[in-house]
Design a protein around this motif. Sequence first.
Motif, PDB file in Angstrom:
ATOM      1  N   ILE A 166      15.103   7.008  -1.383  1.00 45.62           N
ATOM      2  CA  ILE A 166      13.641   7.176  -1.302  1.00 45.62           C
ATOM      3  C   ILE A 166      12.962   6.373  -2.414  1.00 45.62           C
ATOM      4  N   GLY A 167      13.574   6.333  -3.598  1.00 45.38           N
ATOM      5  CA  GLY A 167      13.017   5.537  -4.699  1.00 45.38           C
ATOM      6  C   GLY A 167      12.941   4.064  -4.333  1.00 45.38           C
ATOM      7  N   ALA A 168      14.008   3.539  -3.733  1.00 41.57           N
ATOM      8  CA  ALA A 168      14.020   2.120  -3.330  1.00 41.57           C
ATOM      9  C   ALA A 168      12.992   1.861  -2.234  1.00 41.57           C
ATOM     10  N   ALA A 169      12.908   2.779  -1.276  1.00 39.54           N
ATOM     11  CA  ALA A 169      11.941   2.608  -0.185  1.00 39.54           C
ATOM     12  C   ALA A 169      10.504   2.696  -0.708  1.00 39.54           C
ATOM     13  N   ALA A 170      10.305   3.502  -1.752  1.00 39.65           N
ATOM     14  CA  ALA A 170       8.957   3.644  -2.313  1.00 39.65           C
ATOM     15  C   ALA A 170       8.484   2.328  -2.933  1.00 39.65           C
ATOM     16  N   LYS A 171       9.433   1.539  -3.454  1.00 39.44           N
ATOM     17  CA  LYS A 171       9.048   0.235  -4.028  1.00 39.44           C
ATOM     18  C   LYS A 171       8.504  -0.654  -2.906  1.00 39.44           C
ATOM     19  N   GLN A 172       9.220  -0.683  -1.781  1.00 43.79           N
ATOM     20  CA  GLN A 172       8.762  -1.499  -0.637  1.00 43.79           C
ATOM     21  C   GLN A 172       7.410  -1.020  -0.128  1.00 43.79           C
ATOM     22  N   LEU A 173       7.263   0.308   0.040  1.00 45.10           N
ATOM     23  CA  LEU A 173       5.990   0.874   0.513  1.00 45.10           C
ATOM     24  C   LEU A 173       4.858   0.500  -0.441  1.00 45.10           C
ATOM     25  N   SER A 174       5.128   0.595  -1.733  1.00 46.85           N
ATOM     26  CA  SER A 174       4.061   0.365  -2.711  1.00 46.85           C
ATOM     27  C   SER A 174       3.671  -1.109  -2.763  1.00 46.85           C
ATOM     28  N   ASP A 175       4.661  -2.015  -2.693  1.00 47.16           N
ATOM     29  CA  ASP A 175       4.332  -3.450  -2.645  1.00 47.16           C
ATOM     30  C   ASP A 175       3.466  -3.740  -1.426  1.00 47.16           C
ATOM     31  N   ALA A 176       3.814  -3.106  -0.292  1.00 44.24           N
ATOM     32  CA  ALA A 176       3.087  -3.382   0.959  1.00 44.24           C
ATOM     33  C   ALA A 176       1.689  -2.774   0.964  1.00 44.24           C
ATOM     34  N   SER A 177       1.470  -1.709   0.185  1.00 40.15           N
ATOM     35  CA  SER A 177       0.198  -0.987   0.312  1.00 40.15           C
ATOM     36  C   SER A 177      -0.720  -1.048  -0.911  1.00 40.15           C
ATOM     37  N   TYR A 178      -0.262  -1.645  -2.010  1.00 39.57           N
ATOM     38  CA  TYR A 178      -1.137  -1.667  -3.206  1.00 39.57           C
ATOM     39  C   TYR A 178      -2.425  -2.465  -2.972  1.00 39.57           C
ATOM     40  N   PRO A 179      -2.382  -3.598  -2.226  1.00 37.24           N
ATOM     41  CA  PRO A 179      -3.658  -4.283  -1.938  1.00 37.24           C
ATOM     42  C   PRO A 179      -4.652  -3.367  -1.208  1.00 37.24           C
ATOM     43  N   PHE A 180      -4.159  -2.564  -0.263  1.00 32.65           N
ATOM     44  CA  PHE A 180      -5.011  -1.585   0.449  1.00 32.65           C
ATOM     45  C   PHE A 180      -5.591  -0.559  -0.534  1.00 32.65           C
ATOM     46  N   ILE A 181      -4.753  -0.073  -1.447  1.00 36.95           N
ATOM     47  CA  ILE A 181      -5.202   0.901  -2.457  1.00 36.95           C
ATOM     48  C   ILE A 181      -6.353   0.314  -3.278  1.00 36.95           C
ATOM     49  N   LYS A 182      -6.252  -1.000  -3.602  1.00 30.75           N
ATOM     50  CA  LYS A 182      -7.310  -1.634  -4.406  1.00 30.75           C
ATOM     51  C   LYS A 182      -8.606  -1.845  -3.604  1.00 30.75           C
ATOM     52  N   ASP A 183      -8.513  -1.891  -2.269  1.00 29.94           N
ATOM     53  CA  ASP A 183      -9.712  -2.053  -1.426  1.00 29.94           C
ATOM     54  C   ASP A 183     -10.541  -0.764  -1.347  1.00 29.94           C
ATOM     55  N   GLY A 240     -11.143   3.557 -10.840  1.00 27.97           N
ATOM     56  CA  GLY A 240     -10.322   4.700 -10.460  1.00 27.97           C
ATOM     57  C   GLY A 240      -8.959   4.328  -9.908  1.00 27.97           C
ATOM     58  N   VAL A 241      -8.583   3.043  -9.993  1.00 29.43           N
ATOM     59  CA  VAL A 241      -7.295   2.607  -9.419  1.00 29.43           C
ATOM     60  C   VAL A 241      -6.194   2.634 -10.479  1.00 29.43           C
ATOM     61  N   THR A 242      -5.095   3.293 -10.140  1.00 29.20           N
ATOM     62  CA  THR A 242      -3.955   3.398 -11.056  1.00 29.20           C
ATOM     63  C   THR A 242      -3.146   2.089 -11.058  1.00 29.20           C
ATOM     64  N   SER A 243      -2.206   1.950 -12.000  1.00 34.18           N
ATOM     65  CA  SER A 243      -1.371   0.739 -12.071  1.00 34.18           C
ATOM     66  C   SER A 243      -0.383   0.712 -10.903  1.00 34.18           C
ATOM     67  N   ALA A 244       0.126  -0.483 -10.589  1.00 33.70           N
ATOM     68  CA  ALA A 244       1.091  -0.628  -9.491  1.00 33.70           C
ATOM     69  C   ALA A 244       2.344   0.221  -9.758  1.00 33.70           C
ATOM     70  N   ALA A 245       2.804   0.234 -11.009  1.00 35.70           N
ATOM     71  CA  ALA A 245       4.028   0.984 -11.326  1.00 35.70           C
ATOM     72  C   ALA A 245       3.819   2.483 -11.160  1.00 35.70           C
ATOM     73  N   ASN A 290     -10.185  -4.120   3.865  1.00 32.53           N
ATOM     74  CA  ASN A 290      -9.680  -5.323   4.542  1.00 32.53           C
ATOM     75  C   ASN A 290      -8.674  -4.871   5.604  1.00 32.53           C
ATOM     76  N   PRO A 291      -8.957  -5.154   6.897  1.00 29.48           N
ATOM     77  CA  PRO A 291      -8.098  -4.620   7.969  1.00 29.48           C
ATOM     78  C   PRO A 291      -6.645  -5.077   7.847  1.00 29.48           C
ATOM     79  N   LEU A 292      -6.426  -6.307   7.373  1.00 25.47           N
ATOM     80  CA  LEU A 292      -5.034  -6.783   7.245  1.00 25.47           C
ATOM     81  C   LEU A 292      -4.279  -5.967   6.193  1.00 25.47           C
ATOM     82  N   ASP A 293      -4.988  -5.634   5.106  1.00 25.71           N
ATOM     83  CA  ASP A 293      -4.349  -4.823   4.058  1.00 25.71           C
ATOM     84  C   ASP A 293      -4.001  -3.436   4.596  1.00 25.71           C
ATOM     85  N   ALA A 294      -4.904  -2.853   5.403  1.00 25.17           N
ATOM     86  CA  ALA A 294      -4.671  -1.504   5.943  1.00 25.17           C
ATOM     87  C   ALA A 294      -3.487  -1.515   6.917  1.00 25.17           C
TER      88      ALA A 294
END
Length: 312
Positions: A166-183, A240-245, A290-294
């Motif tokens: 789950i830790g490894a998968a969370a890295k992939q999820l977070s890389d894929a979704s951090y741009p959306f989080i920043k939007d 209000g946006v937290t760091s990527a890590a 941004n729809p692509l980020d979502a």
Amino acid sequence: DEIGDASKKLGDASYNFAKEVDWNNGIFLQAPGKFQPLKALKAIDKMIEMGAAADPKLLKAAAEAHHKAIGSISGPNGVTSRADWDEVNAALGRVVASVPKAKVMAVYDAVKDITDPKVPAYMKSLVNGPDAEKAYQGFLEFKDVVAKNQVTAASAPAVVPSGDKIGAAAKQLSDASYPFIKDIDWLSDIYLKPLPGKTAPETLKAIDKMVVMGSKMDGNLLKAAAEAHHKAIGSVDSKGVTSAADYEAVNAALGRLVASVPKDTVMDVYNSMAKIVDPTVTNNMFSKVNPLDAVAAAKGFYTFKDVVQASQ
Ligand code: DGD
Ligand code: CLA
Ligand code: PID
Ligand code: PID
Ligand code: PID
Ligand code: PID
Ligand code: PID
């Protein structure tokens, strides 16, 4: 125990007040004063710290008491039975006694900081004044019993798993979704708006499913998730946006937490939420980013969930 006995006295002093409060009033969704999201986040952070310091067994018992209390609600005001009112007070008193006094006072002070001083008097004006005063007197006597039974040190910090799937998968999820989080506009007041067309009792059904899920979660993993949120709040920027890590650590912690309860319990939350969240709500959220980020974030989530399910 002493706190259980004291909760009966508190019930004698406060149940009339409880019956007079309109628990379905939409006002409880409003900020208790000027809307100040970053200051409110600080107050929530103090609650998260208190939750993380509490005894997980007592938190679980408090969630069970709330679930039972939701089951005995009657009347237009949404009040629970006298017996369940007492049980909730006893369970919360035990939770409070399981954390050091300073953690409790930090919540009180931070909430005071975002609350307009006129709020208490206004709340009192909605009920029979003498009953409110009696309830407060009862609370002051109850708190002395809690204080007498209170610990002086917090419970041990959580053991955080590492090197898991789950830790490894969370890295992939977070890389894929951090741009959306920043939007996302995290400082908007839209998240305090009532769900369109839904009443409080309808919404409470979905909350009840979350309370049940909470009561079944692994106590150590819940504590770890609370600690990860506290750390993440510590790194938010001016938007209000937290760091990527820290975002990654939150996703890992929540994935492990979900994996600690049966699939049906999670689906009960989802299905009850889907009943009260109109598609206009999700479409509105989508229209602001941004729809692509979502879409990238959504793909990441649907991949992540398979890894979670495999460890469930
Ligand atoms: C969403 C979910 C987010 C909704 C955000 C609003 C939630 C508001 C919560 C209100 C809280 C109320 C409590 C108040 C608290 C008061 C306190 C006192 O956008 C759906 C339909 C149902 C959506 C609603 C249910 C969401 C439930 C989520 C649980 C959250 C619990 C927590 C709540 C808050 C409390 C937190 C502590 O699922 O969801 C969007 C999806 O909507 C879009 O539909 C999905 C389909 O279900 C799915 O089958 C599939 O079709 C998918 O996928 C599209 O769309 C396709 C591909 O299949 C994928 O592989 C991928 O490629 C994707 O496309 C890429 O786009
Ligand atoms: Mg959270 C979820 C905010 C503290 C435990 N929490 C959520 C989200 C929302 C949120 C972003 C609910 C709305 C939603 O689904 O949007 N939490 C939030 C804030 C704080 C906080 C602001 C304040 C500190 N939480 C907190 C604490 C705990 C939790 C202390 C206990 C440890 N929280 C918790 C759980 C869950 C949440 C268990 C959820 O399941 C729920 C959630 O995220 O469900 C998906 C959409 C979600 C996001 C914008 C953020 C996640 C992004 C994902 C990983 C990718 C995006 C996918 C896609 C585009 C949209 C979702 C599709 C859906 C069908 C799943
Ligand atoms: C005053 C003046 C004196 C007299 C006095 C006096 C009053 C002091 C008071 C008072 C203090 C006080 C404190 C209260 C504290 C309430 C705390 C609430 C905490 C809520 C939490 C919520 C949460 C959760 C939860 C667990 C999760 C995290 C969260 C995990 C691991 C002024 C009378 C002495 C009322 C913790 C529970 C779900 C955030 O001093 O002269 O009057 O009230 O989700 O944890 O997941
Ligand atoms: C103090 C001073 C310090 C020492 C200290 C201290 C104590 C703090 C304390 C304490 C805080 C505290 C809090 C307690 C709170 C109890 C809250 C009870 C709530 C019950 C509810 C029941 C219900 C329902 C339900 C949902 C329904 C409505 C209802 C709808 C929409 C002061 C010791 C640190 C005990 C809400 C759940 C079914 C009514 O800090 O020096 O000692 O105790 O039916 O919702 O229908
Ligand atoms: C769909 C169609 C298929 C494909 C598919 C699909 C999607 C299914 C989905 C989905 C399911 C799903 C589930 C989600 C669940 C989220 C659950 C959130 C729970 C929140 C809780 C909050 C709380 C607390 C907390 C602990 C406290 C209690 C509370 C204690 C002891 C449609 C893709 C398979 C997102 C529990 C944590 C503080 C209440 O099926 O074709 O997309 O998402 O305070 O407890 O303190
Ligand atoms: C599924 C299908 C079933 C099998 C299943 C299943 C899986 C369900 C799952 C899952 C649910 C789930 C939920 C997750 C949610 C993650 C949420 C992350 C949120 C992160 C945030 C970070 C931040 C902050 C913070 C507050 C700031 C904003 C930020 C403000 C105001 C689908 C397995 C049962 C992983 C919010 C905290 C600092 C951004 O059900 O068949 O697998 O995972 O800075 O707030 O500034
Ligand atoms: C769509 C179509 C699919 C593809 C898809 C899709 C998109 C869905 C989307 C999307 C859903 C979505 C959801 C978002 C949710 C954000 C939730 C944020 C919550 C923030 C909170 C903040 C806060 C506080 C806080 C306390 C304060 C109040 C607040 C007080 C008293 C359409 C892509 C899947 C973005 C709760 C904590 C500070 C409000 O589904 O085919 O794109 O986005 O300030 O308390 O003040």
